[in-house]
Design a protein around this motif. Structure first.
Motif, mmCIF file in Angstrom:
data_model
loop_
_atom_site.group_PDB
_atom_site.id
_atom_site.type_symbol
_atom_site.label_atom_id
_atom_site.label_comp_id
_atom_site.label_asym_id
_atom_site.label_seq_id
_atom_site.Cartn_x
_atom_site.Cartn_y
_atom_site.Cartn_z
ATOM 1 N N TYR A 144 -6.221 13.421 39.326
ATOM 2 C CA TYR A 144 -4.806 13.481 39.149
ATOM 3 C C TYR A 144 -4.156 14.182 40.230
ATOM 4 O O TYR A 144 -4.726 14.916 40.922
ATOM 5 C CB TYR A 144 -4.597 14.493 37.864
ATOM 6 C CG TYR A 144 -5.240 15.912 38.146
ATOM 7 C CD1 TYR A 144 -4.102 16.929 38.445
ATOM 8 C CD2 TYR A 144 -6.481 16.108 37.909
ATOM 9 C CE1 TYR A 144 -4.658 18.239 38.476
ATOM 10 C CE2 TYR A 144 -6.845 17.492 37.902
ATOM 11 C CZ TYR A 144 -5.808 18.477 38.176
ATOM 12 O OH TYR A 144 -6.223 19.823 38.205
ATOM 13 N N PHE A 164 -3.966 9.692 37.818
ATOM 14 C CA PHE A 164 -2.727 10.251 37.338
ATOM 15 C C PHE A 164 -1.916 10.894 38.284
ATOM 16 O O PHE A 164 -2.353 11.524 39.288
ATOM 17 C CB PHE A 164 -3.109 11.399 36.010
ATOM 18 C CG PHE A 164 -3.274 10.528 34.812
ATOM 19 C CD1 PHE A 164 -2.771 10.832 33.625
ATOM 20 C CD2 PHE A 164 -4.646 10.057 34.655
ATOM 21 C CE1 PHE A 164 -3.194 10.292 32.469
ATOM 22 C CE2 PHE A 164 -5.051 9.416 33.458
ATOM 23 C CZ PHE A 164 -4.141 9.896 32.470
ATOM 24 N N ALA A 274 -4.772 14.290 32.224
ATOM 25 C CA ALA A 274 -5.844 13.444 32.972
ATOM 26 C C ALA A 274 -7.192 13.919 32.204
ATOM 27 O O ALA A 274 -8.160 13.188 31.967
ATOM 28 C CB ALA A 274 -5.961 13.758 34.277
#
Length: 331
Positions: A144, A164, A274
């Motif tokens: 992420y 992400f 995430a």
């Protein structure tokens, strides 16, 4: 509270009680100075120390985490010095990051890896070392991005199963830039001249004290093209995109929503999103433990101090040549 949590609490309380008992006997029941107040204070201090030690032992005996998080923050470099840029912060050395990923992989309780990426990039080989460790991790890996996931950061992200990003995250910068200082005119005005003592035609290619020959320029441009080709190939493979699509980004950075439309990220979301996604993949309730090397307070405070503006001009930084380091190459 589950059985593991109850077990940890029981061990911690038992350790604290034993420590208090020992402290009472040593410092209160058998005082050497006759000052009972001092004895009571020492008993309390001993109990607190015992509680801390028992807590650590309980944490080792009754582990509850099943997901490891490893962070890559700030410019990526082998020694964590932030590269050659004077404004670069001191960050975690690449070898330490790789070591934490490998430690998580060796931990039998860890089933998945969460990669936190907040970096504009850094040196080529160190970035690839981190990516390699991520790819070799035995389990699902989800990354992420927070503020910036550019160049070397994206190189790493391309090795994860999913990426992400936040709506306003800066993602991409899949490109290469080479630079050198041309000080030939300055050297001439200062009365300085360059004398060459080298074995090999291109050993001193790019030396700033003389003008660059066209064949040297072509040689150095070829190196940059090779770096770019490797970058595009890795990203295309990891993201399952065509190389034409990657090259079409023209090394630009994109905010999260644009990156999602281009297929550079899989979803928009936070760390929690995430983590939840990793839990879905693993079919369990994720409990995350942050794997990080032991660092001093100043090193911790300096991490994350790289500005967003750095991401536009920086990226994967490397040096072409030997120890004189005249040519600076960044992805």
């Amino acid at each position: 509270m589950n059985a593991s949590g109850i077990g940890r609490l029981a061990v911690s309380l038992l350790g604290a009680l034993l420590a208090v008992a020992v402290g009472y006997v040593l410092f209160f029941e058998l005082p050497t100075t006759g000052v009972e107040l001092v004895g009571v204070l020492l008993v309390i201090a001993t109990g607190l120390i015992g509680l801390r030690i028992a807590g650590r032992l309980a944490g080792s005996a009754f582990t509850t985490y099943n997901v490891a998080q490893v962070a890559v923050e700030g410019p990526i470099s082998r020694d964590g010095g932030g590269g050659r840029l004077p404004s670069g912060p001191t960050t975690t050395p690449t070898d330490d990051i790789v070591e934490q990923i490998e430690a998580a992989d060796a931990d039998e309780t860890v089933e998945g890896l969460l990669m936190k990426l907040n970096t504009p990039g850094g040196e080529v080989v160190p970035s690839d070392d981190i990516r390699k460790a991520v790819v070799e991790f035995d389990g699902p890996t989800i990354a992420y991005a927070t503020d910036v996931c550019g160049s070397g950061g994206y190189w790493i992200a391309s090795g994860c199963d999913e990426l992400f990003a936040r709506e306003a995250s800066l993602v991409g910068s899949i490109g290469v830039i080479g630079s050198r200082v041309n000080a030939a005119d300055l050297a001439e005005r200062a009365g300085l001249s360059y004398e060459r003592f080298a074995a090999g035609k291109y050993k001193d290619a790019g030396v700033p004290l003389r003008e660059m020959e066209e064949d040297e320029r072509a040689y150095l441009q070829g190196l940059i093209d090779d770096f770019y080709g490797q970058f595009v190939e890795r990203v295309a493979e990891g993201r399952e995109l065509s190389e034409e699509t990657i090259r079409a980004t023209e090394a630009r950075v994109y905010v999260g929503e644009e990156a999602l439309e281009l297929g550079l990220v899989d979803s928009l979301g936070t760390r929690e999103d995430a983590k939840d996604r990793l839990g879905e993949v693993l079919d369990l309730d994720p409990d995350v433990r942050e794997f990080e090397p032991d660092r001093g307070m100043m090193a911790r405070l300096s991490v994350g101090s790289a500005s967003v503006a750095y991401a536009f001009g920086a990226g994967i930084a490397s040096v072409v040549g030997d120890s004189d380091r005249e040519i600076d190459v960044r992805l």
